[in-house]
Scaffold this motif. Structure first.
Motif, PDB file in Angstrom:
ATOM      1  N   ILE A  55     -15.261   0.514 -44.858  1.00 46.69           N
ATOM      2  CA  ILE A  55     -16.292   0.967 -43.909  1.00 46.69           C
ATOM      3  C   ILE A  55     -17.680   0.626 -44.440  1.00 46.69           C
ATOM      4  N   ASN A  56     -17.937   0.897 -45.713  1.00 43.10           N
ATOM      5  CA  ASN A  56     -19.234   0.550 -46.294  1.00 43.10           C
ATOM      6  C   ASN A  56     -19.530  -0.940 -46.141  1.00 43.10           C
ATOM      7  N   SER A  57     -18.495  -1.760 -46.303  1.00 43.91           N
ATOM      8  CA  SER A  57     -18.648  -3.204 -46.169  1.00 43.91           C
ATOM      9  C   SER A  57     -18.984  -3.588 -44.728  1.00 43.91           C
ATOM     10  N   LEU A  58     -18.265  -2.992 -43.764  1.00 42.67           N
ATOM     11  CA  LEU A  58     -18.527  -3.299 -42.351  1.00 42.67           C
ATOM     12  C   LEU A  58     -19.938  -2.917 -41.935  1.00 42.67           C
ATOM     13  N   LEU A  59     -20.422  -1.800 -42.465  1.00 47.81           N
ATOM     14  CA  LEU A  59     -21.747  -1.310 -42.085  1.00 47.81           C
ATOM     15  C   LEU A  59     -22.856  -2.036 -42.839  1.00 47.81           C
ATOM     16  N   LYS A  60     -22.449  -2.818 -43.865  1.00 46.06           N
ATOM     17  CA  LYS A  60     -23.421  -3.611 -44.634  1.00 46.06           C
ATOM     18  C   LYS A  60     -24.585  -2.752 -45.130  1.00 46.06           C
ATOM     19  N   ALA A  61     -24.252  -1.542 -45.564  1.00 44.19           N
ATOM     20  CA  ALA A  61     -25.282  -0.629 -46.052  1.00 44.19           C
ATOM     21  C   ALA A  61     -25.769  -1.075 -47.429  1.00 44.19           C
ATOM     22  N   GLU A  62     -27.084  -0.950 -47.654  1.00 42.78           N
ATOM     23  CA  GLU A  62     -27.636  -1.299 -48.961  1.00 42.78           C
ATOM     24  C   GLU A  62     -27.100  -0.356 -50.035  1.00 42.78           C
ATOM     25  N   GLU A  63     -26.911   0.918 -49.652  1.00 40.25           N
ATOM     26  CA  GLU A  63     -26.289   1.883 -50.544  1.00 40.25           C
ATOM     27  C   GLU A  63     -25.017   2.393 -49.889  1.00 40.25           C
ATOM     28  N   GLU A  64     -24.088   2.880 -50.687  1.00 37.88           N
ATOM     29  CA  GLU A  64     -22.835   3.392 -50.149  1.00 37.88           C
ATOM     30  C   GLU A  64     -23.094   4.582 -49.221  1.00 37.88           C
ATOM     31  N   LEU A  65     -22.595   4.488 -47.984  1.00 40.18           N
ATOM     32  CA  LEU A  65     -22.643   5.638 -47.100  1.00 40.18           C
ATOM     33  C   LEU A  65     -21.532   6.614 -47.447  1.00 40.18           C
ATOM     34  N   LEU A  66     -20.411   6.069 -47.912  1.00 39.26           N
ATOM     35  CA  LEU A  66     -19.262   6.901 -48.282  1.00 39.26           C
ATOM     36  C   LEU A  66     -18.949   6.726 -49.759  1.00 39.26           C
ATOM     37  N   TYR A  79     -16.818  11.391 -40.211  1.00 37.76           N
ATOM     38  CA  TYR A  79     -17.323  10.578 -39.110  1.00 37.76           C
ATOM     39  C   TYR A  79     -18.634   9.929 -39.546  1.00 37.76           C
ATOM     40  N   ILE A  80     -18.788   8.632 -39.279  1.00 40.95           N
ATOM     41  CA  ILE A  80     -20.050   7.930 -39.532  1.00 40.95           C
ATOM     42  C   ILE A  80     -20.592   7.477 -38.187  1.00 40.95           C
ATOM     43  N   ILE A  81     -21.803   7.898 -37.874  1.00 33.06           N
ATOM     44  CA  ILE A  81     -22.346   7.710 -36.531  1.00 33.06           C
ATOM     45  C   ILE A  81     -23.823   7.355 -36.621  1.00 33.06           C
ATOM     46  N   TYR A  82     -24.310   6.611 -35.635  1.00 37.45           N
ATOM     47  CA  TYR A  82     -25.747   6.299 -35.592  1.00 37.45           C
ATOM     48  C   TYR A  82     -26.536   7.577 -35.283  1.00 37.45           C
ATOM     49  N   GLY A  83     -27.670   7.732 -35.959  1.00 42.99           N
ATOM     50  CA  GLY A  83     -28.576   8.847 -35.676  1.00 42.99           C
ATOM     51  C   GLY A  83     -30.007   8.429 -35.923  1.00 42.99           C
ATOM     52  N   ASP A  84     -30.954   9.132 -35.315  1.00 43.37           N
ATOM     53  CA  ASP A  84     -32.367   8.800 -35.484  1.00 43.37           C
ATOM     54  C   ASP A  84     -32.845   9.030 -36.917  1.00 43.37           C
ATOM     55  N   LYS A  85     -32.194   9.966 -37.597  1.00 48.10           N
ATOM     56  CA  LYS A  85     -32.548  10.225 -38.991  1.00 48.10           C
ATOM     57  C   LYS A  85     -31.275  10.469 -39.789  1.00 48.10           C
ATOM     58  N   MET A 134     -26.900   2.492 -39.183  1.00 50.44           N
ATOM     59  CA  MET A 134     -25.588   2.184 -38.600  1.00 50.44           C
ATOM     60  C   MET A 134     -25.782   1.141 -37.503  1.00 50.44           C
ATOM     61  N   PRO A 135     -25.198  -0.073 -37.626  1.00 45.80           N
ATOM     62  CA  PRO A 135     -25.494  -1.167 -36.697  1.00 45.80           C
ATOM     63  C   PRO A 135     -24.810  -1.050 -35.331  1.00 45.80           C
ATOM     64  N   TYR A 136     -23.812  -0.166 -35.205  1.00 47.42           N
ATOM     65  CA  TYR A 136     -23.046  -0.073 -33.953  1.00 47.42           C
ATOM     66  C   TYR A 136     -23.319   1.283 -33.300  1.00 47.42           C
ATOM     67  N   GLN A 137     -24.290   1.310 -32.386  1.00 49.25           N
ATOM     68  CA  GLN A 137     -24.752   2.591 -31.869  1.00 49.25           C
ATOM     69  C   GLN A 137     -23.748   3.252 -30.924  1.00 49.25           C
ATOM     70  N   ASN A 138     -22.839   2.486 -30.336  1.00 50.23           N
ATOM     71  CA  ASN A 138     -21.867   3.068 -29.410  1.00 50.23           C
ATOM     72  C   ASN A 138     -20.548   3.435 -30.091  1.00 50.23           C
ATOM     73  N   LEU A 139     -20.435   3.098 -31.372  1.00 53.70           N
ATOM     74  CA  LEU A 139     -19.189   3.342 -32.093  1.00 53.70           C
ATOM     75  C   LEU A 139     -19.345   4.461 -33.109  1.00 53.70           C
ATOM     76  N   VAL A 140     -18.242   5.135 -33.372  1.00 57.01           N
ATOM     77  CA  VAL A 140     -18.146   6.086 -34.474  1.00 57.01           C
ATOM     78  C   VAL A 140     -16.983   5.637 -35.348  1.00 57.01           C
ATOM     79  N   PHE A 141     -17.193   5.531 -36.661  1.00 55.69           N
ATOM     80  CA  PHE A 141     -16.099   5.240 -37.577  1.00 55.69           C
ATOM     81  C   PHE A 141     -15.604   6.552 -38.175  1.00 55.69           C
TER      82      PHE A 141
END
Length: 255
Positions: A55-66, A79-85, A134-141
């Motif tokens: 998941i971290n790889s797919l999201l291409k996060a500079e730091e580990e989200l998980l 759950y990993i989801i797009y948010g304003d903050k 999170m690059p996919y605003q309509n998706l939740v991982f």
């Protein structure tokens, strides 16, 4: 009810499964309002299949989200989801909600366990990570615990399956819209317990199976593993979308 008894429906069993799944999903969305109007993609597989790193790889996060080095005892469905903050929330089985910071998230997983040999997973139902990057605003991982701990042995040296983690993974994944199932490429195949677990989910949409850690094999070996997994999945009657291979380390899909 009297009137409905006279109505003859086709495929009643399938409709019943769909209705139960829909009810479970509504219940889940009621608890976590951030999931509404989102497509939930569940990531499943055995413990150590590399789900968090994937998941971290797919999201291409500079730091580990998980956190990627979780102990089996500390795995919490997340759950990993797009948010304003950036926001991290923990939910208890009784719908309690606690806001956390990154240090607390780390403590919930491996650091606390390393020090006290006790995990929080038994009394936290889910974590929800809201992330502006999170690059996919309509998706939740949805990252789930490994349904099977390959490294868990009892005092007699007998291999054991974790029923609690298996149940937890099942309850989470049966409500997803789509499933990506990870297999450690070094295992070489989709085994019987994988097939049994996936079949039990009764998901409507086809599943994507990914042979993860593709960087550990050469090209011909990857080809053989993908073909083997495909053959097993088809012969087992799984509703298959495709089989592919992926390197979370290199952030690249094979071929």
């Amino acid at each position: 009810l009297q009137a409905f008894r006279k109505v003859q429906l086709e495929k009643e069993a399938q409709l019943q499964v769909k209705l139960v799944s829909f009810g479970n999903k509504l219940s889940e969305q009621q608890k976590y309002s951030v999931l509404k109007k989102k497509v939930v993609v569940g990531i499943g597989g055995k413990f150590s299949a590399g789900k968090s790193k994937f998941i971290n790889s797919l999201l291409k996060a500079e730091e580990e989200l998980l956190p990627e080095d979780q102990n089996p005892t500390t795995s919490i469905p997340t759950y990993i989801i797009y948010g304003d903050k950036e926001e991290i929330c923990a939910f208890t089985p009784y719908n309690g909600k606690v806001q956390l910071d990154v240090n607390a998230l780390q403590a919930l997983t491996h650091k606390f366990y390393d020090k006290y040999k006790m995990g929080f997973s038994s009394f936290i139902s889910n974590l929800v990570l809201e992330e502006p990057k999170m690059p996919y605003q309509n998706l939740v991982f949805l990252d789930t615990p490994g349904y099977s701990k390959a490294d868990y042995y009892n005092n007699e040296g007998t291999l054991q399956r974790s029923i609690s983690d298996e149940k937890k993974a099942y309850e989470q994944l049966r409500n997803v819209d789509y499933l990506i199932w990870l297999v450690d490429i070094e295992n070489g195949t989709l085994n019987e317990t994988d097939v049994e677990f996936i079949s039990k989910l009764n998901l409507e949409n086809p599943i994507l199976i990914v042979a993860n850690k593709a960087d550990k094999k050469i090209d011909n070996e990857i080809k053989d593993v993908v073909k083997n997994i495909e053959d097993v999945a088809i012969s087992s009657g799984l509703n298959l979308f495709a089989v592919t291979a992926y390197s979370s380390r290199d952030n690249v899909e094979w071929k």
